[in-house]
Design a protein around this motif. Structure first.
Motif, PDB file in Angstrom:
ATOM      1  N   PRO A 269       0.812  -1.221   0.000  1.00 33.79           N
ATOM      2  CA  PRO A 269       0.000   0.000   0.000  1.00 33.79           C
ATOM      3  C   PRO A 269       0.849   1.276   0.000  1.00 33.79           C
ATOM      4  O   PRO A 269       1.934   1.328   0.580  1.00 33.79           O
ATOM      5  CB  PRO A 269      -0.761  -0.131   1.315  1.00 33.79           C
ATOM      6  CG  PRO A 269       0.231  -0.793   2.237  1.00 33.79           C
ATOM      7  CD  PRO A 269       1.080  -1.700   1.366  1.00 33.79           C
ATOM      8  N   PHE A 270       0.313   2.291  -0.665  1.00 33.34           N
ATOM      9  CA  PHE A 270       0.917   3.623  -0.647  1.00 33.34           C
ATOM     10  C   PHE A 270      -0.185   4.677  -0.609  1.00 33.34           C
ATOM     11  O   PHE A 270      -1.247   4.486  -1.206  1.00 33.34           O
ATOM     12  CB  PHE A 270       1.748   3.888  -1.917  1.00 33.34           C
ATOM     13  CG  PHE A 270       2.999   3.074  -2.052  1.00 33.34           C
ATOM     14  CD1 PHE A 270       4.162   3.455  -1.392  1.00 33.34           C
ATOM     15  CD2 PHE A 270       3.022   1.955  -2.858  1.00 33.34           C
ATOM     16  CE1 PHE A 270       5.327   2.708  -1.532  1.00 33.34           C
ATOM     17  CE2 PHE A 270       4.177   1.208  -3.016  1.00 33.34           C
ATOM     18  CZ  PHE A 270       5.331   1.588  -2.344  1.00 33.34           C
ATOM     19  N   ILE A 271       0.102   5.781   0.054  1.00 30.37           N
ATOM     20  CA  ILE A 271      -0.671   7.002  -0.155  1.00 30.37           C
ATOM     21  C   ILE A 271       0.069   7.761  -1.250  1.00 30.37           C
ATOM     22  O   ILE A 271       1.257   8.076  -1.094  1.00 30.37           O
ATOM     23  CB  ILE A 271      -0.780   7.847   1.125  1.00 30.37           C
ATOM     24  CG1 ILE A 271      -1.399   7.022   2.264  1.00 30.37           C
ATOM     25  CG2 ILE A 271      -1.580   9.113   0.853  1.00 30.37           C
ATOM     26  CD1 ILE A 271      -2.793   6.517   1.993  1.00 30.37           C
ATOM     27  N   SER A 272      -0.604   8.019  -2.350  1.00 29.66           N
ATOM     28  CA  SER A 272       0.051   8.592  -3.519  1.00 29.66           C
ATOM     29  C   SER A 272      -0.665   9.863  -3.962  1.00 29.66           C
ATOM     30  O   SER A 272      -1.810  10.122  -3.585  1.00 29.66           O
ATOM     31  CB  SER A 272       0.059   7.576  -4.678  1.00 29.66           C
ATOM     32  OG  SER A 272       0.624   6.342  -4.279  1.00 29.66           O
ATOM     33  N   ARG A 273       0.000  10.636  -4.783  1.00 31.46           N
ATOM     34  CA  ARG A 273      -0.605  11.838  -5.361  1.00 31.46           C
ATOM     35  C   ARG A 273       0.169  12.201  -6.621  1.00 31.46           C
ATOM     36  O   ARG A 273       1.299  11.770  -6.826  1.00 31.46           O
ATOM     37  CB  ARG A 273      -0.576  13.001  -4.368  1.00 31.46           C
ATOM     38  CG  ARG A 273       0.819  13.428  -3.938  1.00 31.46           C
ATOM     39  CD  ARG A 273       0.765  14.608  -2.972  1.00 31.46           C
ATOM     40  NE  ARG A 273       2.093  15.010  -2.532  1.00 31.46           N
ATOM     41  CZ  ARG A 273       2.746  14.473  -1.514  1.00 31.46           C
ATOM     42  NH1 ARG A 273       2.172  13.513  -0.807  1.00 31.46           N
ATOM     43  NH2 ARG A 273       3.952  14.894  -1.181  1.00 31.46           N
TER      44      ARG A 273
ATOM     45  N   ASN B 288       4.754   8.543  -4.515  1.00 29.55           N
ATOM     46  CA  ASN B 288       4.355   7.866  -3.290  1.00 29.55           C
ATOM     47  C   ASN B 288       4.884   8.629  -2.087  1.00 29.55           C
ATOM     48  O   ASN B 288       6.064   8.981  -2.038  1.00 29.55           O
ATOM     49  CB  ASN B 288       4.890   6.434  -3.280  1.00 29.55           C
ATOM     50  CG  ASN B 288       4.316   5.593  -4.399  1.00 29.55           C
ATOM     51  OD1 ASN B 288       3.162   5.751  -4.778  1.00 29.55           O
ATOM     52  ND2 ASN B 288       5.124   4.698  -4.945  1.00 29.55           N
ATOM     53  N   ASP B 289       4.013   8.874  -1.139  1.00 31.72           N
ATOM     54  CA  ASP B 289       4.374   9.624   0.068  1.00 31.72           C
ATOM     55  C   ASP B 289       4.986   8.652   1.083  1.00 31.72           C
ATOM     56  O   ASP B 289       4.304   7.747   1.575  1.00 31.72           O
ATOM     57  CB  ASP B 289       3.115  10.286   0.637  1.00 31.72           C
ATOM     58  CG  ASP B 289       3.422  11.252   1.775  1.00 31.72           C
ATOM     59  OD1 ASP B 289       4.538  11.193   2.332  1.00 31.72           O
ATOM     60  OD2 ASP B 289       2.537  12.072   2.106  1.00 31.72           O
ATOM     61  N   LEU B 290       6.254   8.840   1.382  1.00 29.14           N
ATOM     62  CA  LEU B 290       6.948   7.955   2.323  1.00 29.14           C
ATOM     63  C   LEU B 290       7.121   8.589   3.699  1.00 29.14           C
ATOM     64  O   LEU B 290       7.946   8.131   4.493  1.00 29.14           O
ATOM     65  CB  LEU B 290       8.311   7.549   1.750  1.00 29.14           C
ATOM     66  CG  LEU B 290       8.282   6.792   0.417  1.00 29.14           C
ATOM     67  CD1 LEU B 290       9.688   6.347   0.034  1.00 29.14           C
ATOM     68  CD2 LEU B 290       7.347   5.594   0.476  1.00 29.14           C
ATOM     69  N   SER B 291       6.333   9.612   3.993  1.00 31.16           N
ATOM     70  CA  SER B 291       6.367  10.180   5.339  1.00 31.16           C
ATOM     71  C   SER B 291       5.755   9.195   6.323  1.00 31.16           C
ATOM     72  O   SER B 291       4.980   8.301   5.947  1.00 31.16           O
ATOM     73  CB  SER B 291       5.592  11.498   5.383  1.00 31.16           C
ATOM     74  OG  SER B 291       4.206  11.275   5.172  1.00 31.16           O
TER      75      SER B 291
ATOM     76  N   ARG C 117      -1.049   5.528   7.651  1.00 31.26           N
ATOM     77  CA  ARG C 117      -2.409   5.449   7.121  1.00 31.26           C
ATOM     78  C   ARG C 117      -2.543   4.303   6.123  1.00 31.26           C
ATOM     79  O   ARG C 117      -3.535   3.573   6.116  1.00 31.26           O
ATOM     80  CB  ARG C 117      -2.807   6.770   6.461  1.00 31.26           C
ATOM     81  CG  ARG C 117      -3.086   7.902   7.427  1.00 31.26           C
ATOM     82  CD  ARG C 117      -3.893   9.018   6.777  1.00 31.26           C
ATOM     83  NE  ARG C 117      -3.232   9.540   5.576  1.00 31.26           N
ATOM     84  CZ  ARG C 117      -2.297  10.481   5.586  1.00 31.26           C
ATOM     85  NH1 ARG C 117      -1.901  10.992   6.750  1.00 31.26           N
ATOM     86  NH2 ARG C 117      -1.757  10.911   4.467  1.00 31.26           N
ATOM     87  N   SER C 118      -1.528   4.128   5.268  1.00 31.15           N
ATOM     88  CA  SER C 118      -1.612   3.068   4.268  1.00 31.15           C
ATOM     89  C   SER C 118      -1.653   1.690   4.928  1.00 31.15           C
ATOM     90  O   SER C 118      -2.364   0.792   4.462  1.00 31.15           O
ATOM     91  CB  SER C 118      -0.425   3.167   3.300  1.00 31.15           C
ATOM     92  OG  SER C 118       0.787   2.728   3.892  1.00 31.15           O
TER      93      SER C 118
ATOM     94  N   VAL D 212      10.448   1.448   3.489  1.00 30.65           N
ATOM     95  CA  VAL D 212      11.031   2.093   4.664  1.00 30.65           C
ATOM     96  C   VAL D 212      10.690   3.576   4.578  1.00 30.65           C
ATOM     97  O   VAL D 212      10.816   4.189   3.514  1.00 30.65           O
ATOM     98  CB  VAL D 212      12.556   1.889   4.718  1.00 30.65           C
ATOM     99  CG1 VAL D 212      13.163   2.626   5.914  1.00 30.65           C
ATOM    100  CG2 VAL D 212      12.886   0.404   4.798  1.00 30.65           C
ATOM    101  N   THR D 213      10.237   4.153   5.663  1.00 32.58           N
ATOM    102  CA  THR D 213       9.833   5.556   5.666  1.00 32.58           C
ATOM    103  C   THR D 213      11.009   6.484   5.354  1.00 32.58           C
ATOM    104  O   THR D 213      12.169   6.094   5.440  1.00 32.58           O
ATOM    105  CB  THR D 213       9.255   5.950   7.036  1.00 32.58           C
ATOM    106  OG1 THR D 213      10.173   5.537   8.061  1.00 32.58           O
ATOM    107  CG2 THR D 213       7.923   5.285   7.275  1.00 32.58           C
TER     108      THR D 213
END
Length: 292
Positions: free
Chosen positions: A177-181, A189-192, A198-199, A219-220
């Motif tokens: 999973p990823f939170i993406s934009r 992909n947001d790696l924060s 959330r993902s 890895v964040t």
């Protein structure tokens, strides 16, 4: 490789049933072996049109070269198996290198890299019934979620259906999973820590059961955040390798720290091992195995 590319083409053209026959007689093994760790080499990128490695735009386009690299990786001690799409796994079956190896089918490759519909990660690869029919050991799906894209809801529904279908067959499914934009037309992909947290929460709750669900996680951005991020779920997790970078030692150190965490069971790494920025495939794979 004992079988050449012309041999593979000949078999495919004249005896396509040889693929199912090779799958039927393949010697299987448990998903997690005696070491308690899992090391999988990933090669499902080409089917999404993602052929580049670093500054080499078509590095993965040479199938003979890719297969040779996969054969080398699979021959190294400590490598448990491979994740790929049907075409690549069937080549490897015919080459006879999947004996006593974990074989993972890639379920969704519809979100083509760079396409206007890239976020539409439809299920165009292995179906759960294919994974079962071919006696493969697990599946994997990509789950990118864009909060600004209503189409992500359809992706979520498709992913939940895949979780249920795999669980009904008692087959493990690795959810990535990823939170993406989109930024300047490109999917990022947001790696924060917040986004990865959330993902994980979203992926863990998919389907009617999580009994056979694993997480495949990056890895964040700040590796020190991983301990808190992984407190979000009790599902077993593996680390993904990500893009090939110039500083491979830094990547190894990030993996080393994350592998100490209790839910992390191993790694699924592709291009950074098959096409290392420095050195050869054997050295890269052996170094990664050593981290486990």
């Amino acid at each position: 490789m004992s079988i050449t590319i012309p041999d593979l083409v000949t078999v495919r053209a004249r005896h396509p049933e040889a693929i199912a026959e090779a799958a039927a007689r393949r010697t299987r093994r448990p998903l997690v072996g005696s070491t308690g760790r899992l090391m999988i080499v990933a090669a499902d990128h080409p089917a999404r049109g993602a052929l580049g490695v670093g500054d080499r735009r078509f590095a993965m386009a040479n199938r003979a070269d890719l297969l040779e690299r996969l054969c080398v990786a699979l021959s190294r001690p400590g490598v448990d198996g491979v994740l790929a799409t049907a075409d690549i796994l069937e080549d490897l079956l015919l080459l006879g290198v999947l004996e006593d190896r974990v074989v993972m089918g890639s379920l969704n490759r519809g979100g083509l890299a760079g396409a206007s519909f890239e976020m539409d990660d439809r299920f165009t690869g292995h179906r759960p019934e294919d994974v079962q029919r071919l006696r493969f050991d697990a599946g994997k799906l990509l789950l990118r979620i864009d909060y600004d894209d209503p189409g992500s809801l359809e992706t979520l529904a498709g992913a939940a259906g895949a979780v249920d279908a795999m669980a009904a067959r008692r087959l493990p499914l690795f959810v990535e999973p990823f939170i993406s934009r989109r930024e300047a037309g490109e999917v990022r992909n947001d790696l924060s820590a917040g986004a990865v947290t959330r993902s994980i929460a979203i992926a863990s709750g998919l389907g009617g059961t999580s009994a056979y669900t694993w997480l495949k996680l990056p890895v964040t951005r700040d590796p020190d955040d991983m301990a808190q991020v992984l407190e979000t779920s009790t599902l077993p997790a593996v680390l993904l390798g990500g893009e090939v970078g110039s500083d491979q030692e830094a990547a190894y150190e990030r993996w080393r720290k994350a592998l100490r965490l209790p839910t992390v069971q191993g790694m699924v790494v592709g291009r950074s091992l098959l096409y290392p920025a420095e050195g050869d495939v054997e050295t890269a794979v052996d170094t990664a195995v050593g981290l486990l």
